[in-house]
Design a protein around this motif. Structure first.
Motif, PDB file in Angstrom:
ATOM      1  N   THR A  23      -0.577  -6.680 -10.668  1.00 40.81           N
ATOM      2  CA  THR A  23      -1.558  -6.031  -9.810  1.00 40.81           C
ATOM      3  C   THR A  23      -0.844  -5.138  -9.033  1.00 40.81           C
ATOM      4  OG1 THR A  23      -3.049  -8.187  -9.830  1.00 40.81           O
ATOM      5  CG2 THR A  23      -3.102  -6.743  -7.691  1.00 40.81           C
ATOM      6  N   LEU A  24      -1.282  -3.925  -8.818  1.00 39.42           N
ATOM      7  CA  LEU A  24      -1.023  -2.812  -7.946  1.00 39.42           C
ATOM      8  C   LEU A  24      -1.650  -3.375  -6.603  1.00 39.42           C
ATOM      9  CD1 LEU A  24      -0.610   0.969  -8.451  1.00 39.42           C
ATOM     10  CD2 LEU A  24      -1.223  -0.071  -6.404  1.00 39.42           C
ATOM     11  N   VAL A  25      -1.045  -3.513  -5.533  1.00 42.81           N
ATOM     12  CA  VAL A  25      -1.510  -3.653  -4.210  1.00 42.81           C
ATOM     13  C   VAL A  25      -1.410  -2.367  -3.394  1.00 42.81           C
ATOM     14  CG1 VAL A  25      -1.379  -5.244  -2.265  1.00 42.81           C
ATOM     15  CG2 VAL A  25      -0.942  -6.218  -4.548  1.00 42.81           C
ATOM     16  N   ALA A  26      -2.673  -2.034  -3.016  1.00 42.77           N
ATOM     17  CA  ALA A  26      -2.600  -1.009  -1.768  1.00 42.77           C
ATOM     18  C   ALA A  26      -2.761  -1.793  -0.450  1.00 42.77           C
ATOM     19  CB  ALA A  26      -3.927  -0.097  -1.956  1.00 42.77           C
ATOM     20  N   LYS A  27      -1.457  -1.998   0.172  1.00 40.56           N
ATOM     21  CA  LYS A  27      -1.314  -2.696   1.269  1.00 40.56           C
ATOM     22  C   LYS A  27      -1.927  -2.118   2.391  1.00 40.56           C
ATOM     23  CE  LYS A  27       2.987  -4.001   2.023  1.00 40.56           C
ATOM     24  NZ  LYS A  27       4.423  -3.988   1.927  1.00 40.56           N
ATOM     25  N   GLN A  28      -2.066  -0.568   2.472  1.00 37.07           N
ATOM     26  CA  GLN A  28      -2.437  -0.159   3.556  1.00 37.07           C
ATOM     27  C   GLN A  28      -2.668   1.248   3.036  1.00 37.07           C
ATOM     28  OE1 GLN A  28       0.013   0.122   7.129  1.00 37.07           O
ATOM     29  NE2 GLN A  28      -1.268   1.821   8.161  1.00 37.07           N
ATOM     30  N   VAL A  29      -4.056   1.769   3.387  1.00 38.63           N
ATOM     31  CA  VAL A  29      -4.769   3.112   2.681  1.00 38.63           C
ATOM     32  C   VAL A  29      -5.100   3.696   4.164  1.00 38.63           C
ATOM     33  CG1 VAL A  29      -6.308   4.055   1.374  1.00 38.63           C
ATOM     34  CG2 VAL A  29      -5.399   1.938   0.669  1.00 38.63           C
ATOM     35  N   ALA A  30      -4.891   5.190   4.080  1.00 34.22           N
ATOM     36  CA  ALA A  30      -5.385   5.907   5.300  1.00 34.22           C
ATOM     37  C   ALA A  30      -6.117   7.065   4.233  1.00 34.22           C
ATOM     38  CB  ALA A  30      -4.356   6.490   6.245  1.00 34.22           C
TER      39      ALA A  30
ATOM     40  N   LEU B  80      -4.891   5.967  -7.436  1.00 33.44           N
ATOM     41  CA  LEU B  80      -4.433   4.482  -7.731  1.00 33.44           C
ATOM     42  C   LEU B  80      -4.496   4.021  -9.175  1.00 33.44           C
ATOM     43  CD1 LEU B  80      -5.515   2.942  -4.331  1.00 33.44           C
ATOM     44  CD2 LEU B  80      -3.373   2.875  -5.080  1.00 33.44           C
ATOM     45  N   ALA B  81      -5.673   4.183  -9.666  1.00 42.19           N
ATOM     46  CA  ALA B  81      -5.996   3.795 -11.007  1.00 42.19           C
ATOM     47  C   ALA B  81      -4.937   4.115 -11.963  1.00 42.19           C
ATOM     48  CB  ALA B  81      -7.460   4.085 -11.455  1.00 42.19           C
ATOM     49  N   GLU B  82      -4.591   5.614 -11.767  1.00 40.19           N
ATOM     50  CA  GLU B  82      -3.769   6.168 -12.852  1.00 40.19           C
ATOM     51  C   GLU B  82      -2.226   5.594 -12.728  1.00 40.19           C
ATOM     52  OE1 GLU B  82      -4.010  10.515 -12.757  1.00 40.19           O
ATOM     53  OE2 GLU B  82      -5.739  10.444 -13.473  1.00 40.19           O
ATOM     54  N   ALA B  83      -1.803   5.517 -11.464  1.00 40.96           N
ATOM     55  CA  ALA B  83      -0.355   4.917 -11.228  1.00 40.96           C
ATOM     56  C   ALA B  83      -0.455   3.529 -11.511  1.00 40.96           C
ATOM     57  CB  ALA B  83      -0.276   5.010  -9.585  1.00 40.96           C
ATOM     58  N   ALA B  84      -1.623   2.654 -11.495  1.00 37.06           N
ATOM     59  CA  ALA B  84      -1.601   1.415 -12.013  1.00 37.06           C
ATOM     60  C   ALA B  84      -1.408   1.377 -13.548  1.00 37.06           C
ATOM     61  CB  ALA B  84      -2.867   0.657 -11.569  1.00 37.06           C
TER      62      ALA B  84
ATOM     63  N   THR C  57      -2.835  -4.165 -14.546  1.00 36.06           N
ATOM     64  CA  THR C  57      -4.379  -4.017 -14.924  1.00 36.06           C
ATOM     65  C   THR C  57      -5.368  -4.158 -13.701  1.00 36.06           C
ATOM     66  OG1 THR C  57      -4.079  -6.318 -15.475  1.00 36.06           O
ATOM     67  CG2 THR C  57      -3.558  -4.912 -17.017  1.00 36.06           C
ATOM     68  N   ASN C  58      -4.823  -4.116 -12.710  1.00 33.21           N
ATOM     69  CA  ASN C  58      -5.673  -4.569 -11.540  1.00 33.21           C
ATOM     70  C   ASN C  58      -5.180  -3.726 -10.412  1.00 33.21           C
ATOM     71  OD1 ASN C  58      -8.009  -5.445 -10.174  1.00 33.21           O
ATOM     72  ND2 ASN C  58      -6.778  -7.222  -9.308  1.00 33.21           N
ATOM     73  N   VAL C  59      -6.346  -3.330  -9.361  1.00 33.09           N
ATOM     74  CA  VAL C  59      -5.521  -2.890  -8.021  1.00 33.09           C
ATOM     75  C   VAL C  59      -6.401  -3.629  -6.902  1.00 33.09           C
ATOM     76  CG1 VAL C  59      -5.586  -0.817  -6.363  1.00 33.09           C
ATOM     77  CG2 VAL C  59      -5.202  -0.453  -8.899  1.00 33.09           C
ATOM     78  N   ARG C  60      -5.604  -4.085  -6.073  1.00 30.30           N
ATOM     79  CA  ARG C  60      -6.307  -4.726  -4.684  1.00 30.30           C
ATOM     80  C   ARG C  60      -5.971  -3.830  -3.526  1.00 30.30           C
ATOM     81  NH1 ARG C  60      -3.165  -9.265  -4.751  1.00 30.30           N
ATOM     82  NH2 ARG C  60      -2.026  -8.908  -2.990  1.00 30.30           N
ATOM     83  N   VAL C  61      -7.037  -3.708  -2.998  1.00 35.96           N
ATOM     84  CA  VAL C  61      -7.068  -2.974  -1.669  1.00 35.96           C
ATOM     85  C   VAL C  61      -7.082  -4.213  -0.610  1.00 35.96           C
ATOM     86  CG1 VAL C  61      -8.297  -1.383  -0.233  1.00 35.96           C
ATOM     87  CG2 VAL C  61      -8.175  -0.963  -2.662  1.00 35.96           C
TER      88      VAL C  61
END
Length: 390
Positions: A334-341, A355-359, A365-369
């Motif tokens: 899981t790629l975690v977007a800990k903080q997004v601006a 984010l999807a391409e980087a993951a 397989t997943n991105v959690r914001v």
């Protein structure tokens, strides 16, 4: 220094697009030349110890080429003596053909009167002898990198081999588990390049020309910063560098451009991607603010309670603009977007795409914001990510 008459008046948008094309973010990427083409095009790719999604020297070609295997990146840099590591903008990977043009810096190090570390008698000669008979070797294999666990408390052999690296007698031929692998320059550098025959003026003229080409257009400070030259060094050679004086709307300072960059208007598809804070498009804060109206700094070395955007906030490039930033981490797959601006709701699709391409690139397989600075945009961003990742 008297500034010559400008040959072109550029709008701020024209200068921005010229810079994007020069840095490989506008137009179709040259996939045939791959990572090595990116290195030659940029002239320098900065190294750094921080690894969140990947190390910075991996993120730089990814940002321009898209998904490229990490082993492919490393092989492109280090196999067949294609590059060398040396002090440029910082510790950088440089095309091997530029070895002669750093002679001025090697000479400066050889003539340097004072150093932070003492060099025990005989250690330098011993390290060179050991490399000649056993190399290539890491600092550990040369006798140990440190005397104690303190980061800066180098052993005598580490001091010696780093000094030899600065002098140009030794070359870093690879990074192995982030450790430098050292060998003698006489073995690592092609014979036709292994010389310091160019005088300082020739070296500086070449590096100023390269910086101008890699930037597309830049001020004196921009050009000096690219390979960390002094302003007066730039002044001494810029008239003979091949760069041409231009005026850029809103910059308020004289600028120079690569004449080839002025021949055709920049056109083509813009990249959408996360950027390493050490990417040469944005590594100089004043230039980033001037071109993109975007203030950014690395907060990894800022106390946690004082961080605004996060430990390794990565700007998001889309449509030729910087539209937000993401502080990422990984938990398993899981790629975690800990903080997004985000720069408003209009930035949601681009940030989600980046984010999807980087993951996918780092095998997640997943991105959690987690946190979004504008809380009302958290759900739209998460929904768009779900759509993209299926």
């Amino acid at each position: 220094m008297t500034t010559p008459r400008t040959v072109a008046d550029l709008s701020a948008d024209e200068a921005r697009r010229i810079a994007l094309r020069a840095q490989g973010f506008l137009g179709a990427p040259d996939r045939r030349s791959g990572v090595r083409g990116v290195l030659r095009h940029l002239g320098a790719i900065q190294l750094d110890t921080i690894s969140v999604l990947a190390r910075s020297h991996e993120l730089v070609p990814y940002a321009r080429l898209g998904a490229v295997g990490r082993k492919t990146v490393e092989d492109a840099y280090w196999q067949d003596t294609h590059s060398f590591e040396y002090w440029s903008h910082a510790a950088c990977i440089l095309p091997i053909e530029e070895w002669p043009h750093f002679a001025f810096r090697r000479r400066a190090y050889r003539n340097r009167p004072h150093w932070n570390h003492d060099l025990p008698d005989g250690t330098y000669d011993q390290v060179i002898k050991q490399l000649r008979s056993e190399g290539p070797l890491t600092a550990t294999e040369l006798g140990g990198a440190k005397r104690t666990s303190d980061w800066w408390d180098w052993s005598g052999s580490k001091v010696a081999v780093e000094r030899a690296l600065m002098y140009g007698e030794v070359v870093c031929v690879e990074r192995r588990g982030w450790k430098r692998l050292y060998d003698l320059a006489e073995r690592a550098v092609p014979e036709e390049l292994l010389h310091d025959e160019l005088d300082d003026t020739e070296c500086l003229r070449r590096l100023v020309r390269l910086a101008g080409r890699s930037l597309g257009v830049g001020t004196r400070a921009d050009i000096a910063d690219y390979h960390r030259l002094k302003g007066e060094q730039v002044d001494a050679v810029i008239a003979e560098s091949g760069l041409v004086p231009v005026s850029v709307e809103g910059w308020g300072k004289p600028a120079w451009a690569d004449p080839e960059a002025l021949q055709t208007p920049p056109r083509g598809r813009h990249r959408t991607t996360l950027l390493s804070p050490f990417d040469s498009l944005i590594w100089e804060r004043a230039r980033t603010e001037r071109i993109f109206g975007f203030t950014h700094r690395l907060e990894a070395y800022v106390p946690k309670q004082k961080r605004v955007y996060g430990y390794f906030a990565m700007p998001v490039l889309a449509g030729g603009r910087l539209v937000g930033r993401v502080d990422p981490s990984r938990e398993g797959r899981t790629l975690v977007a800990k903080q997004v601006a985000l720069d408003g709701a209009k930035a949601v699709p681009a940030v989600a795409q980046a984010l999807a391409e980087a993951a996918t690139w780092v095998d997640c397989t997943n991105v959690r914001v987690e946190r979004v600075d504008a809380p009302e945009l958290r759900e739209p961003l998460s929904k768009e990510l779900t759509r993209l990742l299926g």
